[in-house]
Design an enzyme around this catalytic site. Structure first.
Site, PDB file in Angstrom:
ATOM      1  N   CYS A 270      91.624  86.389   0.062  1.00 45.81           N
ATOM      2  CA  CYS A 270      90.616  85.536   0.682  1.00 45.81           C
ATOM      3  C   CYS A 270      91.325  84.777   1.810  1.00 45.81           C
ATOM      4  CB  CYS A 270      90.062  84.554  -0.343  1.00 45.81           C
ATOM      5  SG  CYS A 270      89.154  83.201   0.422  1.00 45.81           S
TER       6      CYS A 270
ATOM      7  N   GLU B 126     118.463  97.610 -38.891  1.00 44.45           N
ATOM      8  CA  GLU B 126     117.801  96.324 -39.131  1.00 44.45           C
ATOM      9  C   GLU B 126     116.437  96.311 -38.482  1.00 44.45           C
ATOM     10  OE1 GLU B 126     120.273  93.343 -37.343  1.00 44.45           O
ATOM     11  OE2 GLU B 126     122.057  94.186 -38.271  1.00 44.45           O
TER      12      GLU B 126
ATOM     13  N   CYS C  66      84.678  81.015  -2.917  1.00 44.63           N
ATOM     14  CA  CYS C  66      84.167  80.323  -1.730  1.00 44.63           C
ATOM     15  C   CYS C  66      83.257  81.199  -0.873  1.00 44.63           C
ATOM     16  CB  CYS C  66      85.328  79.785  -0.894  1.00 44.63           C
ATOM     17  SG  CYS C  66      86.284  81.083  -0.110  1.00 44.63           S
TER      18      CYS C  66
ATOM     19  N   ASP D  85     110.425  90.069 -33.412  1.00 45.81           N
ATOM     20  CA  ASP D  85     109.881  89.786 -32.086  1.00 45.81           C
ATOM     21  C   ASP D  85     109.596  88.296 -31.947  1.00 45.81           C
ATOM     22  OD1 ASP D  85     108.933  90.150 -29.585  1.00 45.81           O
ATOM     23  OD2 ASP D  85     107.015  91.025 -30.181  1.00 45.81           O
TER      24      ASP D  85
ATOM     25  N   CYS E 185      89.255  77.149   0.376  1.00 47.43           N
ATOM     26  CA  CYS E 185      88.982  77.859  -0.883  1.00 47.43           C
ATOM     27  C   CYS E 185      89.662  77.086  -2.035  1.00 47.43           C
ATOM     28  CB  CYS E 185      89.513  79.282  -0.779  1.00 47.43           C
ATOM     29  SG  CYS E 185      89.244  80.253  -2.268  1.00 47.43           S
TER      30      CYS E 185
ATOM     31  N   LYS F  75     112.214 101.119 -30.130  1.00 46.76           N
ATOM     32  CA  LYS F  75     110.975 100.338 -30.075  1.00 46.76           C
ATOM     33  C   LYS F  75     109.825 101.132 -30.670  1.00 46.76           C
ATOM     34  CE  LYS F  75     110.692  96.934 -27.525  1.00 46.76           C
ATOM     35  NZ  LYS F  75     111.134  96.186 -26.400  1.00 46.76           N
TER      36      LYS F  75
ATOM     37  N   TYR G 103     123.481  88.102 -36.268  1.00 46.51           N
ATOM     38  CA  TYR G 103     124.674  88.428 -35.483  1.00 46.51           C
ATOM     39  C   TYR G 103     125.626  87.238 -35.495  1.00 46.51           C
ATOM     40  CZ  TYR G 103     127.168  90.077 -31.260  1.00 46.51           C
ATOM     41  OH  TYR G 103     128.099  90.502 -30.356  1.00 46.51           O
TER      42      TYR G 103
ATOM     43  N   CYS H  21      84.820  86.421  -1.564  1.00 52.73           N
ATOM     44  CA  CYS H  21      85.605  85.609  -2.496  1.00 52.73           C
ATOM     45  C   CYS H  21      84.682  85.007  -3.560  1.00 52.73           C
ATOM     46  CB  CYS H  21      86.320  84.495  -1.735  1.00 52.73           C
ATOM     47  SG  CYS H  21      87.182  83.361  -2.838  1.00 52.73           S
TER      48      CYS H  21
ATOM     49  N   LYS I  82     113.853  94.798 -35.934  1.00 53.31           N
ATOM     50  CA  LYS I  82     113.929  94.042 -34.688  1.00 53.31           C
ATOM     51  C   LYS I  82     112.793  93.019 -34.703  1.00 53.31           C
ATOM     52  CE  LYS I  82     114.548  94.637 -29.737  1.00 53.31           C
ATOM     53  NZ  LYS I  82     113.615  93.648 -29.267  1.00 53.31           N
TER      54      LYS I  82
HETATM   55  S1  IVH Z   1     121.383  92.121 -32.076  1.00 57.63           S
HETATM   56  C1  IVH Z   1     124.474  92.037 -28.550  1.00 57.63           C
HETATM   57  N1  IVH Z   1     119.583  92.322 -33.980  1.00 57.63           N
HETATM   58  O1  IVH Z   1     116.226  91.732 -29.492  1.00 57.63           O
HETATM   59  C2  IVH Z   1     123.300  92.336 -29.393  1.00 57.63           C
HETATM   60  N2  IVH Z   1     118.848  91.581 -31.837  1.00 57.63           N
HETATM   61  O2  IVH Z   1     116.190  93.339 -27.067  1.00 57.63           O
HETATM   62  C3  IVH Z   1     122.683  91.141 -29.993  1.00 57.63           C
HETATM   63  N3  IVH Z   1     116.466  91.008 -31.732  1.00 57.63           N
HETATM   64  O3  IVH Z   1     118.047  89.516 -27.483  1.00 57.63           O
HETATM   65  C4  IVH Z   1     121.332  91.337 -30.517  1.00 57.63           C
HETATM   66  N4  IVH Z   1     116.006  91.450 -33.843  1.00 57.63           N
HETATM   67  O4  IVH Z   1     116.574  88.527 -29.351  1.00 57.63           O
HETATM   68  C5  IVH Z   1     119.805  92.013 -32.679  1.00 57.63           C
HETATM   69  N5  IVH Z   1     118.141  92.498 -35.757  1.00 57.63           N
HETATM   70  C6  IVH Z   1     118.353  92.189 -34.505  1.00 57.63           C
HETATM   71  C7  IVH Z   1     117.322  91.728 -33.651  1.00 57.63           C
HETATM   72  C8  IVH Z   1     117.610  91.443 -32.308  1.00 57.63           C
HETATM   73  C9  IVH Z   1     115.516  91.029 -32.676  1.00 57.63           C
HETATM   74  C10 IVH Z   1     116.220  90.606 -30.333  1.00 57.63           C
HETATM   75  C11 IVH Z   1     117.254  89.672 -29.753  1.00 57.63           C
HETATM   76  C12 IVH Z   1     117.806  90.387 -28.543  1.00 57.63           C
HETATM   77  C13 IVH Z   1     116.706  91.346 -28.230  1.00 57.63           C
HETATM   78  C14 IVH Z   1     117.231  92.525 -27.474  1.00 57.63           C
END
Ligand code: IVH
Length: 667
Positions: A423, A111, A408, A115, A429, A310, A224, A405, A113
């Site tokens: 400082c 999947e 000041c 952000d 200050c 990552k 999830y 500083c 990830k």
């Molecule tokens: S699964 C127990 N799936 O990444 C595992 N997390 O670094 C539950 N996140 O806290 C997380 N995309 O906020 C999962 N496809 C995805 C995700 C994901 C982003 C975030 C989530 C988690 C953090 C962990």
């Protein structure tokens, strides 16, 4: 059709169109038609308050009532994921799974990830009942009112077959487009910009006014599901079902059976993710079978059945223009690199912290150097190196830490063995004085919420305050006279200052800002010595005899009370009526779980008396209030809560908490 049926019909139509527009991206009607149905429903609901429903699509527009966030325990802790940065580490993960499953076949679900900010949604009988942030993983903030404004989150589920009660977790995101718009608006109004969409989403979710949240147009992906009665299928299949109930599930999920397929997926999304409308920072790889997930289990912090890969931090090269310096509340001076603005992970960056003198020295910076700037998942970009091949003899001179500083003019100092240069002019200050006052009023200290950094700045600049004790001499007319201050804000400020007189001693001790005395140390000291006077007079040996109080902290406390001005400050606070001793009762645990909460008690209780609940509220930092208003955080309701109260609470959208939930909140 009866009016009730008509209202119900309009609601279900709007839920359906909302889903088609925000989740499926496939609208059936025009925006205008949608607005017409919405207006019709709003009119009917206004005429018939007896058919109030907190899940009505009209509730998505938010409300101007102030939200206060109640902390809620997670039923299942919200864990994070183990991180990997290379294919080798992913391979190791794969090997670990193979071994742990003893050669059994398994599938992986890959999947994106996302952000953003993680969120846990609870549904009961197909209705959204609660949305809680991750918090510390064990408990988070109840942000239901704000989450309800997110159009892609279903308030009422479609179809059938969903469990009676379950949680679904995912990520709340601010799409790039919204993020750019918001920052453009903020820039025009000279407001601080958000560093990235994650911060913007998180800031938005914590806003007090849900109408503003609604205007920010957040989005969410769910990834999830948890519960005792989930469909008996794999993770991927479970989420495909969730999609049918109305949840927005990533279309990029893919099941893989080999490591090569996983790598292919990663490679594809490493570039393709740049075309997505939201920020992403990696790939999540999960074992698909729920029973295999159970077999693999968890370490203390993360699941063994999933891992995050990552993406490499984005790098850019840019020209270093200038070093500026910031002075903090403790006087520590932090160098900041200012460079030509560059685009990095989708945002413009022009500054990076250099942390301290050693860090700066090690980089060997010269003004005009071409520097490598990097930004990973973290908010603050950093300079990782200088491009020496681009340095010419024409280049500016080597950067040297300032000696005076910038605020000041005092000669800076460095304590042997410490990284920070500071400082020493703590008495006059300005950023140190203002910083100490800001710390004093902060939420975990005196929690004077009517005041903020800007007002402190204003009050300081006109000479009304020089230290925390001066706050208690402020009068409404003094404040009213200031620019942009009305009578009401002045009254508000004074009221919250007044209120701080009841803040327990350990927080007063934390608030006065003795170096190295954080929240936990303050609690330890308060319990060990019980009064401010005893701490003031304690010797080095007495201090270090306390559990976890070492030499450094003890010296700092002695140093603080050896200072005439600090002693005067404490004395003035004492005279102002602040709590200078602990309330001793070993049977009671004091926490700050209800800080800032205004709570109304109503009804008859089974486990404790009303008075006991009132006392508990105080002990945990909350305030008892007698009548419900928009300022009420929640109603603690027992049996037979008065119908008038109930109606008022519902009208104002105020949460009703039963005894059990309340006691759990305090656990
Ligand atoms: S699964 C127990 N799936 O990444 C595992 N997390 O670094 C539950 N996140 O806290 C997380 N995309 O906020 C999962 N496809 C995805 C995700 C994901 C982003 C975030 C989530 C988690 C953090 C962990």
């Amino acid at each position: 059709m009866t009016t009730k049926e008509q209202i119900e019909h309009l609601r279900s139509e709007l839920h359906r169109h909302n889903y088609k527009y925000y989740v499926l991206n496939d609208p059936e009607i025009t925006d205008f038609e949608f607005d017409c149905i919405m207006r019709k429903l709003q009119e009917l609901e206004a005429k018939h308050p007896e058919y109030y429903d907190s899940m009505s699509p009209t509730m998505r527009v938010g409300s101007d009532l102030s939200n206060e966030f109640v902390q809620v325990m997670h039923k299942y802790p919200m864990l994070s994921l183990g991180n990997t940065y290379s294919f080798d580490e992913v391979k190791d993960f794969y090997g670990r799974i193979q071994r742990a499953l003893g050669g059994e076949q398994f599938e992986l679900c890959c999947e994106i990830k996302y952000d953003g900010v993680s969120i846990s949604l609870t549904y009961e009988e197909g209705r959204l009942v609660r949305a809680v942030t991750r918090g510390d993983g064990v408990q988070g903030d109840d942000v239901t009112a704000n989450v309800k404004t997110i159009n892609s989150i279903p308030l009422v589920l479609h179809g059938e077959g969903f469990p009676r009660e379950f949680e679904i977790r995912g990520e709340i995101l601010m799409p790039w487009e919204q993020f750019d718009r918001l920052n453009r608006e903020r820039e025009a109004q000279e407001e601080a910009l958000f560093a990235n969409p994650r911060n913007a989403a998180s800031g938005t979710l914590k806003l007090q006014n849900s109408t503003v949240v609604a205007s920010r147009k957040l989005d969410a992906y769910l990834y999830y599901m948890l519960g005792n009665t989930l469909p008996d299928v794999g993770h991927y299949e479970c989420l495909q079902q969730a999609a049918k109930w109305g949840f927005k599930v990533s279309p990029a999920m893919r099941k893989c059976s080999t490591l090569d397929e996983v790598f292919e997926y990663i490679n594809y999304w490493d570039t393709e993710r740049k075309n997505l409308p939201v920020a992403t920072d990696g790939i999540v790889i999960k074992v698909n079978s729920l029973s295999q997930q159970r077999m693999l289990g968890y370490t203390a912090k993360v699941p063994r059945w999933a891992i995050a890969y990552k993406f490499q931090a984005e790098k850019a090269v840019t020209r270093l223009n200038e070093i500026t310096y910031q002075v903090g509340r403790t006087g520590a001076v932090t160098p900041v690199a200012n460079f030509e603005p560059v685009q990095l992970s989708g945002t413009m960056v022009k500054r990076a912290t250099l942390h301290n003198a050693d860090f700066m020295e090690n980089l060997d910076l010269h003004i005009g150097d071409m520097v490598f700037v990097e930004k990973g998942g973290e908010i603050i970009p950093k300079i990782t190196a200088v491009d020496l091949t681009a340095r010419s003899f024409m280049m500016g001179e080597k950067v040297r830490f300032i000696t005076r500083c910038p605020e000041c003019g005092t000669l800076l100092m460095r304590v042997e063995g410490e990284a920070a240069i500071f400082c020493p002019n703590d008495a006059t200050c300005p950023p140190q004085i203002k910083g100490r006052i800001e710390h004093f009023i902060s939420r975990k200290a005196m929690n004077i919420d009517g005041l903020g950094a800007e007002t402190v700045d204003l009050l300081y600049s006109v000479g009304l305050i020089h230290n925390a004790a001066d706050l208690y001499n402020l009068r409404i007319p003094d404040i009213c006279r200031l620019e942009r201050m009305g009578f009401r804000s002045a009254e508000n400020i004074i009221r919250s200052i007044e209120h701080s007189r009841t803040v327990p001693f350990e927080r007063v001790l934390f608030a006065i800002g003795i170096r190295f005395v954080g929240e936990t140390v303050a609690k330890k000291l308060a319990r060990a010595f019980e009064t401010m006077e005893r701490i003031e007079n304690a010797t080095f040996d007495e201090l270090t005899a306390v559990d976890e109080i070492g030499e450094k902290i003890a010296q700092s406390i002695l140093h603080f009370f050896a200072n005439e001005e600090c002693r005067t400050l404490v004395n003035r606070l004492k005279n102002a009526g602040l709590q200078m001793q602990i309330i001793v009762d070993d049977s009671i645990k004091y926490t700050d779980k209800l800080i800032g909460k205004n709570i109304v008690i109503s009804g008859v209780f089974a486990q404790h008396s009303r008075n006991e609940y009132k006392a508990m509220i105080e002990q945990h930092g909350g305030t008892n209030v007698s009548s419900i208003s928009s300022k009420t955080s929640f109603v603690l309701a027992g049996r037979d809560m008065g119908p008038a109260k109930l109606e008022k609470a519902q009208k104002l959208g105020i949460r009703i908490v039963d005894e059990d939930t309340f006691l759990k909140m305090l656990e």
